[in-house]
Design a protein around this motif. Structure first.
Motif, PDB file in Angstrom:
ATOM      1  N   MET A   1       5.385  -6.047  15.970  1.00 45.30           N
ATOM      2  CA  MET A   1       4.788  -4.909  15.293  1.00 45.30           C
ATOM      3  C   MET A   1       4.979  -5.107  13.787  1.00 45.30           C
ATOM      4  N   SER A   2       3.881  -5.265  13.065  1.00 42.28           N
ATOM      5  CA  SER A   2       3.974  -5.523  11.628  1.00 42.28           C
ATOM      6  C   SER A   2       3.884  -4.223  10.835  1.00 42.28           C
ATOM      7  N   ALA A   3       4.446  -4.282   9.647  1.00 39.83           N
ATOM      8  CA  ALA A   3       4.457  -3.113   8.771  1.00 39.83           C
ATOM      9  C   ALA A   3       3.951  -3.497   7.385  1.00 39.83           C
ATOM     10  N   LEU A   4       3.272  -2.554   6.762  1.00 42.43           N
ATOM     11  CA  LEU A   4       2.892  -2.665   5.360  1.00 42.43           C
ATOM     12  C   LEU A   4       3.887  -1.824   4.579  1.00 42.43           C
ATOM     13  N   HIS A   5       4.565  -2.453   3.623  1.00 44.18           N
ATOM     14  CA  HIS A   5       5.529  -1.756   2.764  1.00 44.18           C
ATOM     15  C   HIS A   5       4.865  -1.551   1.403  1.00 44.18           C
ATOM     16  N   VAL A   6       4.753  -0.301   0.974  1.00 48.62           N
ATOM     17  CA  VAL A   6       4.100   0.040  -0.288  1.00 48.62           C
ATOM     18  C   VAL A   6       5.178   0.537  -1.247  1.00 48.62           C
ATOM     19  N   VAL A   7       5.316  -0.167  -2.386  1.00 49.52           N
ATOM     20  CA  VAL A   7       6.374   0.142  -3.352  1.00 49.52           C
ATOM     21  C   VAL A   7       5.752   0.529  -4.681  1.00 49.52           C
ATOM     22  N   ALA A  84     -10.276  -1.205  -1.955  1.00 51.31           N
ATOM     23  CA  ALA A  84     -10.756  -1.526  -0.603  1.00 51.31           C
ATOM     24  C   ALA A  84      -9.791  -2.463   0.114  1.00 51.31           C
ATOM     25  N   GLY A  85      -9.153  -3.372  -0.636  1.00 54.18           N
ATOM     26  CA  GLY A  85      -8.156  -4.261  -0.055  1.00 54.18           C
ATOM     27  C   GLY A  85      -6.918  -3.508   0.391  1.00 54.18           C
ATOM     28  N   PHE A  86      -6.568  -2.454  -0.323  1.00 52.63           N
ATOM     29  CA  PHE A  86      -5.452  -1.584   0.046  1.00 52.63           C
ATOM     30  C   PHE A  86      -5.756  -0.968   1.417  1.00 52.63           C
ATOM     31  N   VAL A  87      -6.947  -0.442   1.570  1.00 52.37           N
ATOM     32  CA  VAL A  87      -7.348   0.168   2.843  1.00 52.37           C
ATOM     33  C   VAL A  87      -7.309  -0.876   3.956  1.00 52.37           C
ATOM     34  N   ASP A  88      -7.783  -2.069   3.672  1.00 46.78           N
ATOM     35  CA  ASP A  88      -7.772  -3.142   4.669  1.00 46.78           C
ATOM     36  C   ASP A  88      -6.348  -3.479   5.104  1.00 46.78           C
ATOM     37  N   LEU A  89      -5.425  -3.531   4.171  1.00 48.58           N
ATOM     38  CA  LEU A  89      -4.023  -3.804   4.517  1.00 48.58           C
ATOM     39  C   LEU A  89      -3.459  -2.727   5.437  1.00 48.58           C
ATOM     40  N   VAL A  90      -3.768  -1.481   5.148  1.00 44.73           N
ATOM     41  CA  VAL A  90      -3.294  -0.379   6.001  1.00 44.73           C
ATOM     42  C   VAL A  90      -3.843  -0.545   7.414  1.00 44.73           C
ATOM     43  N   CYS A  91      -5.111  -0.901   7.521  1.00 44.37           N
ATOM     44  CA  CYS A  91      -5.750  -1.035   8.839  1.00 44.37           C
ATOM     45  C   CYS A  91      -5.223  -2.238   9.622  1.00 44.37           C
ATOM     46  N   ARG A  92      -4.789  -3.280   8.944  1.00 46.03           N
ATOM     47  CA  ARG A  92      -4.329  -4.500   9.616  1.00 46.03           C
ATOM     48  C   ARG A  92      -2.899  -4.413  10.135  1.00 46.03           C
ATOM     49  N   HIS A  93      -2.148  -3.416   9.718  1.00 46.27           N
ATOM     50  CA  HIS A  93      -0.739  -3.319  10.120  1.00 46.27           C
ATOM     51  C   HIS A  93      -0.510  -2.106  11.021  1.00 46.27           C
ATOM     52  N   ASP A  94       0.486  -2.238  11.877  1.00 41.35           N
ATOM     53  CA  ASP A  94       0.780  -1.194  12.859  1.00 41.35           C
ATOM     54  C   ASP A  94       1.312   0.086  12.217  1.00 41.35           C
ATOM     55  N   LYS A  95       2.057  -0.072  11.125  1.00 42.24           N
ATOM     56  CA  LYS A  95       2.587   1.100  10.439  1.00 42.24           C
ATOM     57  C   LYS A  95       2.656   0.819   8.951  1.00 42.24           C
ATOM     58  N   THR A  96       2.704   1.890   8.182  1.00 36.64           N
ATOM     59  CA  THR A  96       2.810   1.807   6.724  1.00 36.64           C
ATOM     60  C   THR A  96       4.036   2.567   6.278  1.00 36.64           C
ATOM     61  N   LEU A  97       4.871   1.908   5.491  1.00 34.11           N
ATOM     62  CA  LEU A  97       6.078   2.535   4.956  1.00 34.11           C
ATOM     63  C   LEU A  97       5.927   2.642   3.445  1.00 34.11           C
ATOM     64  N   SER A  98       6.056   3.849   2.924  1.00 35.56           N
ATOM     65  CA  SER A  98       5.950   4.077   1.481  1.00 35.56           C
ATOM     66  C   SER A  98       7.342   4.195   0.888  1.00 35.56           C
ATOM     67  N   TRP A  99       7.600   3.384  -0.119  1.00 32.93           N
ATOM     68  CA  TRP A  99       8.891   3.364  -0.808  1.00 32.93           C
ATOM     69  C   TRP A  99       8.712   4.002  -2.174  1.00 32.93           C
ATOM     70  N   PHE A 100       9.068   5.294  -2.279  1.00 33.64           N
ATOM     71  CA  PHE A 100       8.901   6.044  -3.530  1.00 33.64           C
ATOM     72  C   PHE A 100      10.213   6.556  -4.046  1.00 33.64           C
TER      73      PHE A 100
END
Length: 100
Positions: A1-7, A84-100
């Motif tokens: 299960m892959s994750a997108l980490h947004v920092v 649009a690439g941001f949206v694509d990354l979200v769609c390609r990964h099982d979950k998105t984690l936001s680091w704020f």
């Protein structure tokens, strides 16, 4: 299960980025946005920061945020993405984690 980490914070102002880097797993992706893009500027300190990433982690940076901050030379490990690439990354990964 892959994750997108947004920092959105650079390492110079908080431990957010370093905490995120410790939790990256092979197959994950990292996206730097807002002030987080400062961490991909081509400096000696930043090169050291990115040396020990797992081999299968892909690194991305949001181009409009680079432009807004005048960063013209991101480290080569980072792929440039538009909104649009941001949206694509979200769609390609099982979950998105936001680091704020």
């Amino acid at each position: 299960m892959s994750a997108l980490h947004v920092v959105n914070k650079p390492q110079s102002r908080s431990q957010t980025l370093r905490s995120c880097l410790r939790l990256l797993q092979p197959g994950d992706a990292l996206l730097l946005i807002e002030d987080g893009v400062y961490a991909c500027a081509d400096t000696g300190e930043n090169r050291l920061l990115w040396q020990n990433l797992p081999a299968d982690v892909s690194c991305h940076v949001l181009q409009p945020d680079l432009d807004a901050r005048g960063i013209t030379l991101p480290l080569t490990a980072f792929a440039l993405v538009e909104d649009a690439g941001f949206v694509d990354l979200v769609c390609r990964h099982d979950k998105t984690l936001s680091w704020f």
